[in-house]
Design an enzyme around this catalytic site. Structure first.
Site, mmCIF file in Angstrom:
data_model
loop_
_atom_site.group_PDB
_atom_site.id
_atom_site.type_symbol
_atom_site.label_atom_id
_atom_site.label_comp_id
_atom_site.label_asym_id
_atom_site.label_seq_id
_atom_site.Cartn_x
_atom_site.Cartn_y
_atom_site.Cartn_z
ATOM 1 N N GLY A 1 -10.116 -15.444 -10.313
ATOM 2 C CA GLY A 1 -9.445 -16.641 -9.812
ATOM 3 C C GLY A 1 -8.119 -16.865 -10.519
ATOM 4 C CG LEU A 2 -4.653 -15.538 -9.341
ATOM 5 C CD1 LEU A 2 -3.556 -15.090 -8.390
ATOM 6 C CD2 LEU A 2 -4.470 -14.874 -10.708
ATOM 7 C CB CYS B 1 6.409 2.889 -7.698
ATOM 8 S SG CYS B 1 5.903 3.407 -9.365
ATOM 9 C CB CYS C 1 5.083 3.261 -13.049
ATOM 10 S SG CYS C 1 3.517 2.688 -12.346
ATOM 11 C CB CYS D 1 -6.525 -13.484 2.016
ATOM 12 S SG CYS D 1 -6.475 -13.424 0.224
ATOM 13 C CB ILE E 1 -10.675 -8.775 -11.940
ATOM 14 C CG1 ILE E 1 -11.787 -8.799 -12.992
ATOM 15 C CG2 ILE E 1 -11.020 -7.840 -10.781
ATOM 16 C CD1 ILE E 1 -12.151 -7.477 -13.575
ATOM 17 C CB CYS F 1 1.935 0.254 -9.163
ATOM 18 S SG CYS F 1 3.685 0.639 -8.961
ATOM 19 C CB CYS G 1 1.714 5.431 -10.178
ATOM 20 S SG CYS G 1 1.893 3.944 -9.158
ATOM 21 C CB THR H 1 -2.917 -14.479 -0.692
ATOM 22 O OG1 THR H 1 -3.570 -14.160 -1.913
ATOM 23 C CG2 THR H 1 -1.439 -14.211 -0.811
ATOM 24 C CG HIS I 1 -2.182 -19.809 -2.170
ATOM 25 N ND1 HIS I 1 -2.828 -21.013 -2.248
ATOM 26 C CD2 HIS I 1 -2.845 -18.968 -3.006
ATOM 27 C CE1 HIS I 1 -3.845 -20.919 -3.099
ATOM 28 N NE2 HIS I 1 -3.883 -19.687 -3.559
#
Lengths: 351, 351, 351, 351
Positions: free
Chosen positions: A268-269, A98, A101, A43, A292, A112, A104, A45, A48
């Site tokens: 996208g970040l 979790c 919360c 991915c 998203i 969450c 959740c 990520t 990164h």
């Protein structure tokens, strides 16, 4: 009881790279299952973390096994596990909620408030074995090859981006054709986007976008993409814009393409803060901007599995490379080049 | 046939202010109706035109009669008009759609791609008579006093902001308590917002927010509003945030208050571009950011009329001042001070 | 460890009635909590079990402790329970989902394909103690008195009926003013229904509907309700119709009241099959008919708790009677008469 | 000015059949356009008028020109017409709304309370020329052949049935494979239905359903369709059921196939009242039953045009027969046999 050691891709130090090392086979808790990894995939990520960018430096605590996309066989289950059995063929949702919360308790565990991420906050999938919480285990159909089963997780991000509001009979632009952008193209095509525009600065990726079903390709380094899209749509702009690039210029181009009353789904970040003319880019045109995060538990997974099993989404043109897991460094280099689609890693090597 | 001249508030020059002058009573076209103005009211947009800010300088072409909020009696109808009769008691929707574009052809004339605005692109309501396109004429119930009928238009903006997604049983923050923000408080209260927070830097306006139904008031110059809201909501934040201020700091505070998966409806316009950390403020928390242009034709008007006629929204605490139309300059000064709610102008003076 | 026996209302035989008997204090499993009942309340379903109608005869397996609406104190928790502690003040959701089916895996456990119901398929709340699965325990605010906390469950049915689509600024008819119908009136009023019509054949109940916020009351034994509603709504009919009666004639009247494109939410259950002219009653008018099972887990509970805690819904006029638990037979007789609102039972007697 | 007479299919008498006769070329009003018909097509409604069933006997006032599906060239426009020009290539929406009622004023003219239908309440399209209200004229792309442009109207019914709620990534059953059912299959396939079941008693139609994209075909005269569908869907049933048959048995089978929480869209009209067990068929499974009238103005038309122009829906396998307009009787006989898809009539004969 499985015990002993295994080979794994381990982020050992806070710097570029990762090591091919030995680690104990995970010991599972009562609510976890142990999976023998058959395929995993890389991915953005993971990249990164490998490259050790700012985000990674703040979030990751080495040493840690990398990876979160996976398909494998369950070899052991915790004593409180009821929904998964030894021998099941599973993939992993990577949100660890979790359960307590507000989010959740109202059917949104994927956002969450105390969320952990598999392979980010825990050891991951680039290994011979992986521990997965029962709540994250998704049983695959045997009809899906492991290299396809492992990409359901990122496909899910594309599904939630494209399908966050109606797409059928709509015009759509996918901004940014990395692997998840390419999945978004495939999903939009499968789900009734009629004019389906893909943009990217990389011609290799645009060629993949065409294979995944884009009807029009634009490279913003070569043409005025906003002008092209407006012309193509009789001046209306597109009903739906999926921002998959994390690129500032692309974001503004994407927003400028959206028809008044249309939808912009942002996945996208960005590396930095973004400066927007909210009045003209969003408010006065009545645009819906949807953040998203990706993948409801497990509505998205049902859609992913069904789109793949039905053949409506064919991910094969997009899985461009396969490597033995031990050659992860070569795979990472390839991803950094941008000249790849999805890259799959195989602990037992390609067959 | 009505002919002759009338008194009106006319923007004669590209500078601060407006003149109390004479103008011809409007001649109506075949699809227009002529209305004798009984009450009109001042919008923030009118103030911008009066003060001659940057936006006004680019958009308004003097000489032009100011104003767009109105209630009055129809005294003449064009020969193609079929839905309105002489004697009808009407208010005016102010979006003038082209009827031909994609938005107009799909039930969204209020975001017409060729939109004109009554009183911005045409002569307006601060006069004894006003011409209104048939498509914009809304028949009022006689049960609504003119000073209430005239404020349905801005109330409509608040309605669309608050009701752009579900509000019932939700927690809500209204950021900015100008007149439309105060209407938003009233609408949220009437429609089931349970915890209803109002913020403003002006204590006069916060006091009005309390009258309109806010359950909690915070002044960001005196307290950390984000911290207060998070404490109040058990750390969850609010389900719904309505940004009515057009203030940069307030925007960020507002976004920080929204619970993951929540909704931010933006109506306030900003003087400048806004710099956002989209990753943390929107995307990774799955926030829906909705640009609100205000008032569907005429779904919003039905809701406005019904909320007023039923008494569920009582606008009277918010109508703080009434002036004879000729005293418009005094009214504008009061609005500039910030120490007013809604200000109504009466061509025939207050009764 | 709590042990010994307790007093309870037990359905001992497949016939009318129930017995005031002794039963063992429940032994809880690892995922359950034991609750000392402070207040419980009678649902129509309890009445069916008490009266032993056809449905009850097919579903209930005596001997069984009756009841499912409850508020109480947690006195013991199973060793796998993590979200509830001894001393918590709880009420009970009554859907017991399997956690494994498609519905459970996609955020809709309340329509689980293998659903069990607390107090229907298990022992219930008309007792000094009750066992509740952790997944069904809802922590109450201490600000809610037990007689209010116990009615959140049926209030939830009304919430889901009224709020299954938009209600704000809409006209609404509630057909049938039993307790859940009366809750529906209160919810519709709190959430912005502007014209709010209630119908019932019982004048006592219509008087309660007025107290709960209905704007117009019609008794179909005395007037042509469809004609009245059409007149009241300028011939349009209502936007929303909530069918709470389970009565055939009322169903047809309700459908005939709905404006084209409107919504009919059906909660009431019928004793027999219903014969509909689908063409004219549903299809050609574009009506949405929504089957309502009641209460999402736990979105509905948040709304119920918030509407009560905020005071937007005040259930007190509707809680018309309180009895010591041992006087359940007297309470059942009263309910059968129709001349009651909600009836609360108190194991320790009314204070 | 076009004048003189033309050939047309005229319902002259209240009995089976129609005549091939002469009629004046229509004189258009100020808001109408005159169209030279290039292609028209036969709807089930035309068949009812031709066969003179009960509905027709109550609704149709002979003499009247039959037909409403059409594609043609504009040869004259009324003097108030602004959106259409001579030479435009148009099709016709067939709802004629009043423009004044609640539905018309809130963006739902297609369910106007005073609705008239082109070719039902007015002269129709089975002629050399036809008058169309400007509000109903839809400009076609020249890329659509006339025989395709004429079927956009019934395709629109299928679009609204299938897309009335989400279809992407869902399982879907289309009950009844007449022409509109077959269009529904094509739309569901184009818009991401993964498992797509078609049922019909006619094998010819099932074969067409396969061509249009159905993944599974069931003939209820040969198999237990509900059992088959449940097996195929792991016991879940389908997410979406489109009832296109107007057949009582099929309706119950269709409802029994829907998964709890799923959606049933009803388009087919029934010859009689239907007797439903609302408790088990709708309410206790939380089913949404949507009455579909067909075609929003003009959201549906944009979707229809786009799906056809993009090639995502290919209607050609479904257009099984073409006749010269004068051979309408032969075409009607064929339609009555059931062994046809869509039948097109050509005033100038097939080329």
């Amino acid at each position: 009881m499985t015990a002993g050691t295994m080979k794994a891709v381990i982020k050992t130090k806070p710097q570029f790279g990762a090591e091919w090392g030995e680690a104990p086979i995970p010991t599972i808790g009562p609510h976890e299952v142990l999976v023998k990894v058959v395929a995993c995939s890389i991915c953005g990520t993971d990249l990164h973390i490998y490259e050790w960018n700012d985000w990674a430096a703040h979030r990751i605590k080495p040493p840690q096994i990398m990876g979160h996309e996976v398909a494998g066989e369950v070899v052991e289950v915790g004593h409180e596990v009821s929904s998964i059995k030894v021998g099941d063929y599973v993939s992993a949702e990577t949100h660890i909620p979790c359960g307590l919360c507000f989010q959740c308790k109202t059917g949104k565990p994927e956002i969450c408030r105390n969320l952990k991420i598999l392979g980010v906050d825990t050891n991951g999938s680039f290994a011979e074995y992986m521990s997965i919480p029962e709540v994250d285990a998704w049983k695959n159909s045997r009809s899906l090859p492991p290299e396809v089963a492992t990409i359901q997780e990122p496909l899910g991000n594309a599904i939630d981006t494209v399908l966050s509001e109606e797409i059928a009979g709509k015009t759509c632009a996918v901004i940014g054709c990395g692997p998840v952008g390419l999945f978004a193209v495939a999903v939009a095509r499968a789900c009734g986007a009629t004019t389906l525009i893909a943009t990217d600065v990389n011609e290799y990726r645009l060629a993949l976008a065409k294979k995944m079903g884009a009807t029009h390709l634009f490279n913003p380094t070569k043409t005025d993409v906003v002008k092209e899209v407006l012309e193509l749509t009789h001046g209306d702009g597109v009903d739906v814009m999926c921002e998959m690039s994390g690129n500032s210029k692309a974001l503004h181009q994407g927003l400028a393409m959206v028809t008044p009353g249309g939808r912009a789904s942002l996945l996208g970040l960005y590396n930095d803060k973004q400066t927007l003319d909210l009045n003209t880019e969003v408010i006065m045109r009545g645009i819906h901007v949807l953040g998203i995060t990706g993948r409801t538990m497990f509505g998205t997974w049902y859609k992913a599995a069904r789109l793949l099993e039905s053949g409506l989404v064919d991910p094969r043109p997009l899985i461009t490379h396969r490597f033995p897991l031990k050659d992860y460094a070569q795979a990472m280099d390839l991803m950094i080049s941008g000249n790849s689609g999805k890259v799959v890693l195989l602990p037992d090597g390609p067959s």
